[in-house]
Design a protein around this motif. Structure first.
Motif, PDB file in Angstrom:
ATOM      1  N   UNK A   1      -4.752 -19.155  -1.726  1.00  0.00           N
ATOM      2  CA  UNK A   1      -3.386 -19.781  -2.156  1.00  0.00           C
ATOM      3  C   UNK A   1      -2.021 -18.328  -2.920  1.00  0.00           C
ATOM      4  N   UNK A   2      -3.494 -17.954  -3.835  1.00  0.00           N
ATOM      5  CA  UNK A   2      -2.666 -16.323  -4.537  1.00  0.00           C
ATOM      6  C   UNK A   2      -2.547 -15.411  -3.713  1.00  0.00           C
ATOM      7  N   UNK A   3      -3.569 -15.468  -2.532  1.00  0.00           N
ATOM      8  CA  UNK A   3      -3.315 -13.963  -1.868  1.00  0.00           C
ATOM      9  C   UNK A   3      -2.482 -14.391  -0.935  1.00  0.00           C
ATOM     10  N   UNK A   4      -2.021 -15.604  -0.580  1.00  0.00           N
ATOM     11  CA  UNK A   4      -1.263 -16.233   0.263  1.00  0.00           C
ATOM     12  C   UNK A   4       0.090 -15.961   0.010  1.00  0.00           C
ATOM     13  N   UNK A   5       0.314 -15.865  -0.752  1.00  0.00           N
ATOM     14  CA  UNK A   5       1.816 -15.674  -1.998  1.00  0.00           C
ATOM     15  C   UNK A   5       2.004 -14.391  -1.648  1.00  0.00           C
ATOM     16  N   UNK A   6       0.899 -13.168  -2.235  1.00  0.00           N
ATOM     17  CA  UNK A   6       0.795 -12.184  -2.634  1.00  0.00           C
ATOM     18  C   UNK A   6       1.276 -11.145  -1.009  1.00  0.00           C
ATOM     19  N   UNK A   7       0.822 -11.993   0.298  1.00  0.00           N
ATOM     20  CA  UNK A   7       0.934 -11.430   1.660  1.00  0.00           C
ATOM     21  C   UNK A   7       2.067 -11.373   1.994  1.00  0.00           C
ATOM     22  N   UNK A   8       2.448 -12.418   1.869  1.00  0.00           N
ATOM     23  CA  UNK A   8       4.614 -13.023   1.881  1.00  0.00           C
ATOM     24  C   UNK A   8       4.829 -11.929   1.534  1.00  0.00           C
ATOM     25  N   UNK A   9       4.823 -11.592  -0.218  1.00  0.00           N
ATOM     26  CA  UNK A   9       5.747 -10.204  -0.411  1.00  0.00           C
ATOM     27  C   UNK A   9       4.923  -9.327  -0.075  1.00  0.00           C
ATOM     28  N   UNK A  10       4.760  -9.147   0.744  1.00  0.00           N
ATOM     29  CA  UNK A  10       4.200  -7.599   1.342  1.00  0.00           C
ATOM     30  C   UNK A  10       4.073  -7.189   0.095  1.00  0.00           C
ATOM     31  N   UNK A  11       3.004  -7.818  -0.812  1.00  0.00           N
ATOM     32  CA  UNK A  11       2.877  -6.198  -1.756  1.00  0.00           C
ATOM     33  C   UNK A  11       1.082  -6.171  -1.725  1.00  0.00           C
ATOM     34  N   UNK A  12       1.157  -5.184  -1.128  1.00  0.00           N
ATOM     35  CA  UNK A  12      -0.713  -5.067  -0.184  1.00  0.00           C
ATOM     36  C   UNK A  12      -1.238  -4.052  -1.718  1.00  0.00           C
ATOM     37  N   UNK A  13      -0.411  -3.324  -2.007  1.00  0.00           N
ATOM     38  CA  UNK A  13      -1.075  -2.623  -3.255  1.00  0.00           C
ATOM     39  C   UNK A  13      -1.797  -3.598  -3.835  1.00  0.00           C
ATOM     40  N   UNK A  14      -1.362  -4.294  -4.457  1.00  0.00           N
ATOM     41  CA  UNK A  14      -1.602  -5.555  -5.656  1.00  0.00           C
ATOM     42  C   UNK A  14      -2.782  -5.999  -4.903  1.00  0.00           C
ATOM     43  N   UNK A  15      -2.812  -6.399  -3.994  1.00  0.00           N
ATOM     44  CA  UNK A  15      -3.908  -7.235  -3.113  1.00  0.00           C
ATOM     45  C   UNK A  15      -4.597  -6.661  -2.882  1.00  0.00           C
ATOM     46  N   UNK A  16      -5.154  -5.121  -2.908  1.00  0.00           N
ATOM     47  CA  UNK A  16      -5.959  -4.064  -2.754  1.00  0.00           C
ATOM     48  C   UNK A  16      -6.088  -4.353  -4.133  1.00  0.00           C
ATOM     49  N   UNK A  17      -5.713  -3.938  -5.327  1.00  0.00           N
ATOM     50  CA  UNK A  17      -6.261  -4.091  -6.426  1.00  0.00           C
ATOM     51  C   UNK A  17      -6.713  -4.999  -7.341  1.00  0.00           C
ATOM     52  N   UNK A  18      -6.247  -5.793  -6.867  1.00  0.00           N
ATOM     53  CA  UNK A  18      -6.910  -7.558  -7.300  1.00  0.00           C
ATOM     54  C   UNK A  18      -8.023  -7.530  -6.579  1.00  0.00           C
ATOM     55  N   UNK A  19      -8.242  -7.410  -4.901  1.00  0.00           N
ATOM     56  CA  UNK A  19      -9.264  -8.088  -4.413  1.00  0.00           C
ATOM     57  C   UNK A  19     -10.240  -7.176  -4.279  1.00  0.00           C
ATOM     58  N   UNK A  20     -10.111  -6.303  -4.440  1.00  0.00           N
ATOM     59  CA  UNK A  20     -11.078  -4.885  -3.954  1.00  0.00           C
ATOM     60  C   UNK A  20     -11.688  -4.046  -5.183  1.00  0.00           C
ATOM     61  N   UNK A  21     -10.914  -3.280  -5.710  1.00  0.00           N
ATOM     62  CA  UNK A  21     -10.431  -2.637  -6.889  1.00  0.00           C
ATOM     63  C   UNK A  21     -11.058  -3.137  -7.817  1.00  0.00           C
TER      64      UNK A  21
END
Ligand SMILES: [Zn+2]
Length: 91
Positions: A1-21
């Motif tokens: 759900x957190x991932x989906x909210x971030x995707x909805x806001x177009x925060x791809x760099x935040x997603x990359x940072x949180x879920x990968x880096x």
């Protein structure tokens, strides 16, 4: 759900940072020969990267992925399913 909210806001760099880096980022070697796409490895005896399918003709590139994805590939391989990764140039 957190991932989906971030995707909805177009925060791809935040997603990359949180879920990968900041999570389970993993550098994986992949053979990019046409029709191959198998995971490659570094051979410490030969001091070179090798593809288990292509051998010396391999064209190997490092990719960033999550360790969970690498585990999925390994588990599918243990079931006899060879998953392939197709690489393309960044634009
Ligand atoms: Zn290969």
């Amino acid at each position: 759900m957190e991932r989906d909210c971030l995707i909805a806001h177009g925060a791809s760099m935040v997603i990359k940072d949180r879920l990968l880096d900041e999570s389970d980022g993993w550098e994986m070697l992949v053979c990019s020969n046409k029709g191959c796409g198998h995971a490659a490895y570094y051979d410490f005896n030969r001091k070179s990267m090798c593809c288990p399918v292509c051998g010396d003709r391999a064209d190997i590139h490092p990719i960033q992925t999550s360790y969970a994805f690498k585990l999925l590939l390994d588990e599918m391989k243990s079931l006899g399913v060879a998953m392939r990764i197709e690489l393309e140039d960044r634009r």
